[in-house]
Design an enzyme around this catalytic site. Structure first.
Site, PDB file in Angstrom:
ATOM      1  N   GLU A 209       0.830  -1.210   0.000  1.00 47.16           N
ATOM      2  CA  GLU A 209       0.000   0.000   0.000  1.00 47.16           C
ATOM      3  C   GLU A 209       0.856   1.248   0.000  1.00 47.16           C
ATOM      4  O   GLU A 209       1.956   1.262   0.543  1.00 47.16           O
ATOM      5  CB  GLU A 209      -0.863  -0.063   1.270  1.00 47.16           C
ATOM      6  CG  GLU A 209      -1.770   1.088   1.553  1.00 47.16           C
ATOM      7  CD  GLU A 209      -2.492   0.854   2.876  1.00 47.16           C
ATOM      8  OE1 GLU A 209      -3.462   0.083   2.892  1.00 47.16           O
ATOM      9  OE2 GLU A 209      -2.052   1.424   3.896  1.00 47.16           O
ATOM     10  N   LYS A 211       2.609   4.411   1.123  1.00 49.84           N
ATOM     11  CA  LYS A 211       2.969   5.028   2.402  1.00 49.84           C
ATOM     12  C   LYS A 211       2.997   6.529   2.175  1.00 49.84           C
ATOM     13  O   LYS A 211       3.871   7.056   1.499  1.00 49.84           O
ATOM     14  CB  LYS A 211       4.326   4.541   2.910  1.00 49.84           C
ATOM     15  CG  LYS A 211       4.626   5.073   4.321  1.00 49.84           C
ATOM     16  CD  LYS A 211       5.957   4.598   4.844  1.00 49.84           C
ATOM     17  CE  LYS A 211       6.119   4.984   6.303  1.00 49.84           C
ATOM     18  NZ  LYS A 211       5.849   6.414   6.564  1.00 49.84           N
ATOM     19  N   ARG A 216      -0.380  11.294  10.635  1.00 49.18           N
ATOM     20  CA  ARG A 216      -1.273  10.200  11.018  1.00 49.18           C
ATOM     21  C   ARG A 216      -2.474  10.756  11.780  1.00 49.18           C
ATOM     22  O   ARG A 216      -2.332  11.580  12.690  1.00 49.18           O
ATOM     23  CB  ARG A 216      -0.490   9.225  11.903  1.00 49.18           C
ATOM     24  CG  ARG A 216      -1.239   7.948  12.306  1.00 49.18           C
ATOM     25  CD  ARG A 216      -1.129   6.905  11.231  1.00 49.18           C
ATOM     26  NE  ARG A 216      -1.653   5.617  11.684  1.00 49.18           N
ATOM     27  CZ  ARG A 216      -0.907   4.644  12.196  1.00 49.18           C
ATOM     28  NH1 ARG A 216       0.403   4.815  12.359  1.00 49.18           N
ATOM     29  NH2 ARG A 216      -1.458   3.492  12.525  1.00 49.18           N
ATOM     30  N   ARG A 231      -1.211  10.710  16.178  1.00 50.94           N
ATOM     31  CA  ARG A 231      -0.607   9.473  16.688  1.00 50.94           C
ATOM     32  C   ARG A 231      -0.206   9.615  18.150  1.00 50.94           C
ATOM     33  O   ARG A 231      -0.100   8.627  18.876  1.00 50.94           O
ATOM     34  CB  ARG A 231       0.600   9.066  15.832  1.00 50.94           C
ATOM     35  CG  ARG A 231       1.757  10.042  15.897  1.00 50.94           C
ATOM     36  CD  ARG A 231       2.837   9.675  14.906  1.00 50.94           C
ATOM     37  NE  ARG A 231       3.477   8.430  15.263  1.00 50.94           N
ATOM     38  CZ  ARG A 231       4.028   7.579  14.393  1.00 50.94           C
ATOM     39  NH1 ARG A 231       3.986   7.857  13.109  1.00 50.94           N
ATOM     40  NH2 ARG A 231       4.617   6.493  14.784  1.00 50.94           N
ATOM     41  N   GLU A 260      -4.509   9.116   7.267  1.00 51.97           N
ATOM     42  CA  GLU A 260      -3.454  10.109   7.088  1.00 51.97           C
ATOM     43  C   GLU A 260      -4.081  11.378   6.536  1.00 51.97           C
ATOM     44  O   GLU A 260      -4.968  11.329   5.673  1.00 51.97           O
ATOM     45  CB  GLU A 260      -2.416   9.570   6.087  1.00 51.97           C
ATOM     46  CG  GLU A 260      -1.077  10.225   6.179  1.00 51.97           C
ATOM     47  CD  GLU A 260      -0.105   9.493   7.094  1.00 51.97           C
ATOM     48  OE1 GLU A 260       1.016   9.997   7.248  1.00 51.97           O
ATOM     49  OE2 GLU A 260      -0.467   8.441   7.644  1.00 51.97           O
ATOM     50  N   PHE A 300      -6.974   4.123   5.811  1.00 51.96           N
ATOM     51  CA  PHE A 300      -6.433   2.815   5.430  1.00 51.96           C
ATOM     52  C   PHE A 300      -6.826   1.690   6.376  1.00 51.96           C
ATOM     53  O   PHE A 300      -6.468   0.536   6.146  1.00 51.96           O
ATOM     54  CB  PHE A 300      -4.908   2.865   5.274  1.00 51.96           C
ATOM     55  CG  PHE A 300      -4.168   3.483   6.422  1.00 51.96           C
ATOM     56  CD1 PHE A 300      -4.047   2.833   7.634  1.00 51.96           C
ATOM     57  CD2 PHE A 300      -3.557   4.726   6.270  1.00 51.96           C
ATOM     58  CE1 PHE A 300      -3.354   3.402   8.687  1.00 51.96           C
ATOM     59  CE2 PHE A 300      -2.861   5.305   7.322  1.00 51.96           C
ATOM     60  CZ  PHE A 300      -2.750   4.631   8.536  1.00 51.96           C
TER      61      PHE A 300
END
Length: 514
Positions: A209, A211, A216, A231, A260, A300
């Protein structure tokens, strides 16, 4: 022995121990001796949770404090209450009142206790793998499986609350912690691999996938209410209206999404990470900033959907649920394959689009919140590591007056005899004038000592380092150093506990035939 003196003494012993098991036993014995109330407060101090109180006390405020007390009298919970009281002081005269309260606390502390309190207040408890060790110690003291403590921490986030539950109610109390929509959970983290082939060797057939080089975000939705967390579990909902709008547009009643936020240019390519980071960090003029640096949201993973928790489901099931709820344009592109050539082609296509690499994800892995396991593996086009600055040397020439040459450290992560941080080398490359000025100020604020050339600092600042390879070196404790290391960027979105490990460096060295 008074509670705080017992804790401070054990903290010293833990710092001197190299082995994780010995550290765990020392802390577990201390927690058992202190009991549930004092023990929970001890965990708050040891885990750094007390720093979240934002007491407003820095190194400067810790100068000129009273002489140590001759006898110990402070309890651990008592100290925690005093810190809560200091954190609650605001408004006119706040600085003087905080100082009065701080002086009163230190006047009652012995020399050993004062040293411990100083370390707690500035985040300098050098005990190694602190979160993991404290969690294991709570499990040992309470007589419950370590996995039960880790799972409770995943959902609750507060080490203090989890410790109190474990020490008072055991495993049934820990089992009561569940995912709650609206309460952030610790995000699942990715390990590193030097290339796609190595990653696939670990996972077998996997999802490969994009990145994304963004920030985040964890998005919680309950009806028309949305909360967005970083995060580090900071609430940034007001700063990212685009993410809120994207979540509200989904055909869901309630959800917890992992994703993200990223700033893209008109051509769809990512803008520099610093622009995304600055946008999500700013609390000012959100409408103007949105116009100047608009954000796109990508999701995701899906941890909760309409009353159903999915964290324990394998990745393939979570991703199927995600695909049902989130349109293609809001999900990073991915392929599922076990073929190295197909994965490498996707990797190269991803790089051509301007993204920083790929994540290789095991379809059978559950969502391991707060852990850097083998379920997710990141691969970038060049060798990069997230390292911690341990010290810096004063520059010369046009860099005179600035801290320039950085001492770079990786987490030892349980390697015996290496201590919590392992120095891998130095670098002064890749630093702009702006970065030099900013890092000098940040490092001096974290100073713990110095000599004529070098300033030692608390290991807090994470910096992304690019390098051309690894070579053997008898100069550094792991026997390895980085070739042609240079600074890519600082990572204010990462904590020191998220830095890369010596084990990752050894893996890169092995791939290079060392």
């Amino acid at each position: 022995m008074a509670g705080l003196l017992r804790l401070a003494s054990v903290s010293r012993e833990v710092a001197a121990e190299a082995g994780r098991r010995a550290k765990t036993e020392l802390l577990a014995g201390c927690l058992r001796d202190l009991g549930p109330v004092e023990g929970a407060a001890a965990v708050a101090l040891l885990s750094g949770e007390s720093q979240r109180l934002r007491t407003g006390i820095g190194p400067a405020a810790l100068r000129g404090l009273p002489e140590p007390a001759a006898e110990a009298s402070l309890g651990v919970r008592e100290v925690e209450r005093e810190l809560e009281l200091i954190a609650g002081v605001h408004g006119p005269g706040a600085q003087a009142e905080r100082r009065r309260l701080l002086h009163g606390l230190f006047a009652r502390a012995t020399a050993v206790e004062q040293g411990f309190l100083r370390a707690v207040l500035v985040g300098d408890l050098r005990q190694g793998a602190l979160d993991a060790v404290v969690g294991d110690a709570v499990a040992r003291a309470a007589g419950v499986p370590a996995a039960a403590v880790r799972r409770a921490l995943m959902f609750r986030g507060s080490a203090r609350a989890v410790a109190q539950a474990a020490l008072t109610g055991g495993q049934p109390a820990l089992a009561a912690f569940r995912l709650e929509v609206g309460r952030a959970v610790r995000p699942m983290l990715a390990a590193s691999a030097p290339d796609v082939a190595t990653a696939l060797e670990r996972t077998g057939p996997a999802a490969v996938e994009w990145k994304l080089d963004g920030v985040r975000v964890q998005v919680h939705r309950e009806g028309g209410e949305v909360a967005v967390f970083t995060r580090g579990l900071e609430d940034i909902t007001a700063r990212v209206p685009e993410v809120t709008e994207a979540a509200l547009a989904l055909p869901l009643r309630s959800a917890v999404l992992d994703g993200e936020a990223i700033a893209l240019g008109p051509d769809g390519r990512p803008r520099p990470f610093q622009e995304t980071a600055a946008r999500t960090a700013s609390r000012r003029e959100p409408d103007r900033l949105r116009a100047e640096v608009p954000l796109d949201a990508y999701f995701f993973d899906l941890l909760h959907r309409d009353g159903e928790d999915l964290v324990d489901r394998p990745g393939r099931e979570r991703w199927a649920a995600l695909a049902e709820a989130v349109p293609d344009g809001l999900r990073p592109a991915r392929v599922e394959t076990g073929d190295r050539d197909r994965a490498l082609t996707f990797f190269r296509e991803t790089l051509a689009l301007g993204h920083e690499g790929v994540l290789v994800k095991d379809p059978a892995a559950p969502y391991a919140a707060g852990r850097r396991g083998a379920g997710w593996i990141k691969v970038k086009p060049r060798h990069t590591l997230d390292l911690v600055v341990l010290a810096a040397e004063w520059g010369s020439g046009r860099r005179r007056g600035f801290l320039s040459n950085l001492h770079l450290g990786a987490r030892a992560a349980g390697e015996p005899g290496l201590g919590p941080w392992v120095m891998l080398g130095k670098t002064f490359k890749g630093l702009t004038d702006e970065t030099l000025a900013r890092q000098t100020a940040e490092l001096l604020a974290r100073e713990t000592g110095r000599d004529a050339w070098t300033v030692r600092v608390r290991p807090e600042l994470v910096v992304e380092i690019a390098f051309d390879g690894v070579q053997r070196s008898s100069r550094y404790p792991a026997g390895l150093t980085l070739r042609f290391a240079r600074v890519v960027r600082y990572r204010p979105d990462k904590s020191a506990d998220e830095a890369d490990t010596v084990a990752t460096v050894r893996e890169i060295a092995a791939a290079e035939g060392l």
